[in-house]
Write an enzyme that holds these catalytic residues in place. Structure first.
Site, short mmCIF file in Angstrom:
data_model
loop_
_atom_site.label_atom_id
_atom_site.label_comp_id
_atom_site.label_asym_id
_atom_site.label_seq_id
_atom_site.Cartn_x
_atom_site.Cartn_y
_atom_site.Cartn_z
N SER A 47 0.80 -1.23 0.00
CA SER A 47 0.00 0.00 0.00
C SER A 47 0.84 1.28 0.00
CB SER A 47 -0.92 0.01 1.21
OG SER A 47 -0.18 -0.20 2.40
N ASP A 326 -3.22 7.69 8.28
CA ASP A 326 -3.96 6.74 9.11
C ASP A 326 -2.96 5.97 9.98
OD1 ASP A 326 -2.81 4.82 7.48
OD2 ASP A 326 -4.66 4.33 6.40
N HIS A 329 -0.15 4.57 7.22
CA HIS A 329 0.33 5.25 6.00
C HIS A 329 0.58 6.74 6.18
CE1 HIS A 329 -2.36 1.83 4.83
NE2 HIS A 329 -1.25 1.50 4.16
#
Ligand SMILES: *[C@@H]1O[C@H](CO)[C@@H](O)[C@H](O)[C@H]1NC(C)=O
Ligand SMILES: *[C@@H]1O[C@H](CO)[C@@H](O)[C@H](O)[C@H]1NC(C)=O
Ligand SMILES: *[C@@H]1O[C@H](CO)[C@@H](O)[C@H](O)[C@H]1NC(C)=O
Ligand SMILES: CC(=O)N[C@H]1CO[C@H](CO)[C@@H](O)[C@@H]1O
Length: 352
Positions: A47, A326, A329
């Protein structure tokens, strides 16, 4: 639930089927534009680099993407992620996510990175493509002549992975004692992977070092976001030490600097320290160890909603002042700051 999932997946599978047909026939259309000498970016990993492959994940839900492009589009951030910045460094547009590719979006390369995946199979997305499968996908495109040898020679690869592997290891094995031997296994596989990427014809491979795991808001919550968890940062340090040794050996073996490392570890730490210092002088600034988007459920997930669709998260007032978006990330502001610190390493990606 499973039925719903299948219904959700069916149109997607159909779309993928169509897209793969399109790609089959791209050799001809590919020849239409004449920029085979321009650099392309091929991205593998998780991600930190995904720009839209994980359709249906939180990255496709509010409030992801609120800063850029203004709506959720599959990036695990409020805006741009590492891939976007590396592409801008190469002076090309961000390569299309593999899942959304079509014949007209191949000229900048392809992003195979998929949120939640790892070098090995991870827990988060049991059927997400691990890095081996991501490299298989590029290999298939090369076999279909979508990319020529010349295309690949002037290309750059970006590789980010391992964070999810460690999470899976810790959750599965419930022990941090065996982690040293796991690191060895992991680096061995990563080494095989990056050599495969080079053997496919890509002459510059940028490998991200592991971020300080103990500084991620989801982890540092145990200190109430006051400090990073040293024990987990040691895991990252050990991983990076071994990875740096491996990269040194690989470059010696090929006799030229094919493999370049991007030191996310020291970049994260240095930015966090700077922001903490600024905050000592101005207490209204954001704690860089805290996420901007925080969920209020048990899982503390940014973007979660209840049965009625009511949002169960809150977003900080100024995402542009945060480091983390978050629990895992960086925000766009965070990535931009990291990118600034990576400049000298990125210089080594220019094909000499
Ligand atoms: C290809 O994908 C791009 C970006 O997703 C989109 O803007 C474009 O309309 C697509 N083109 C075709 C021919 O489907
Ligand atoms: C990657 O995934 C494939 C397909 O699930 C699996 O066969 C393979 O063993 C995995 N590779 C690694 C290194 O975990
Ligand atoms: C403190 O930071 C805020 C941003 O959160 C800024 O608006 C304000 O001007 C700063 N104050 C000082 C004294 O620098
Ligand atoms: C999920 C995971 O990483 N499991 C590991 C647990 O530890 C053993 C022994 O080191 C590994 O072989 C597994 O892969």
């Amino acid at each position: 639930m499973a039925k719903q999932l299948i219904i959700m997946l069916l149109p997607l599978l159909f779309l993928l089927f169509i897209l793969s047909e399109v790609v089959e026939g791209t050799k001809k259309s590919y020849g239409v534009y004449d920029n085979s000498n321009s650099v392309k970016l091929f991205v593998f990993g998780d991600s930190y680099a995904d720009t839209g492959n994980f359709v249906g994940s939180p990255s496709y839900k509010q409030p992801y993407g609120i800063t850029f492009p203004g709506k959720p589009v599959g990036r695990f951030s409020d805006g741009r992620v590492l891939t976007d910045y590396i592409a801008s460094f190469l002076k090309i547009e961000t390569p299309a996510p593999y899942a959304l590719r079509n014949s007209s979006t191949l000229q900048n390369g392809i992003n195979f990175a998929f949120g939640g995946t790892g070098v090995f199979q991870t827990l988060k997305v049991k059927d997400g493509p691990n890095m081996t499968v991501q490299i298989d996908s590029l290999e298939k495109l090369i076999q279909k002549n979508v990319y020529t040898k010349q295309d690949l020679q002037s290309s750059v690869a970006l590789v980010t992975a391992a964070g999810n592997d460690y999470e899976a290891f810790i959750v599965n094995n419930k022990s941090i004692i065996e982690i040293k031997s796991f690191t060895t296994t992991l680096i061995n596989q990563l080494s095989i992977n990056v050599q495969r990427i080079h053997n496919l014809g890509i002459n510059k491979v940028a490998i991200a070092l592991l971020e300080p795991l103990g500084c991620l808001p989801r982890i540092n919550a145990v200190t109430f976001h006051l400090s990073c968890v040293d024990l987990l940062n040691l895991v990252s340090e050990n991983h990076n030490k071994l990875l740096l040794q491996t990269v040194l050996q690989l470059n010696q073996q090929v006799g030229k600097p094919v493999y370049v490392t991007l030191d996310l570890y020291n970049a994260f730490l240095s930015i966090i320290k700077t922001l903490q210092k600024k905050r000592d002088e101005n207490s209204t600034l954001m704690n860089p160890l805290k996420a901007c988007c925080v969920g209020d459920g048990l899982k503390n997930n940014c973007g979660s909603v209840d049965d009625k669709g009511e949002k169960k998260y809150s977003v900080c007032e100024k995402p542009e002042l945060s480091f983390f978006w978050d629990g895992v990330h960086p925000s766009q502001n965070g990535w931009q700051a990291v990118y600034t610190l990576l400049q000298s390493s990125l210089g080594q990606l220019n094909h000499g």
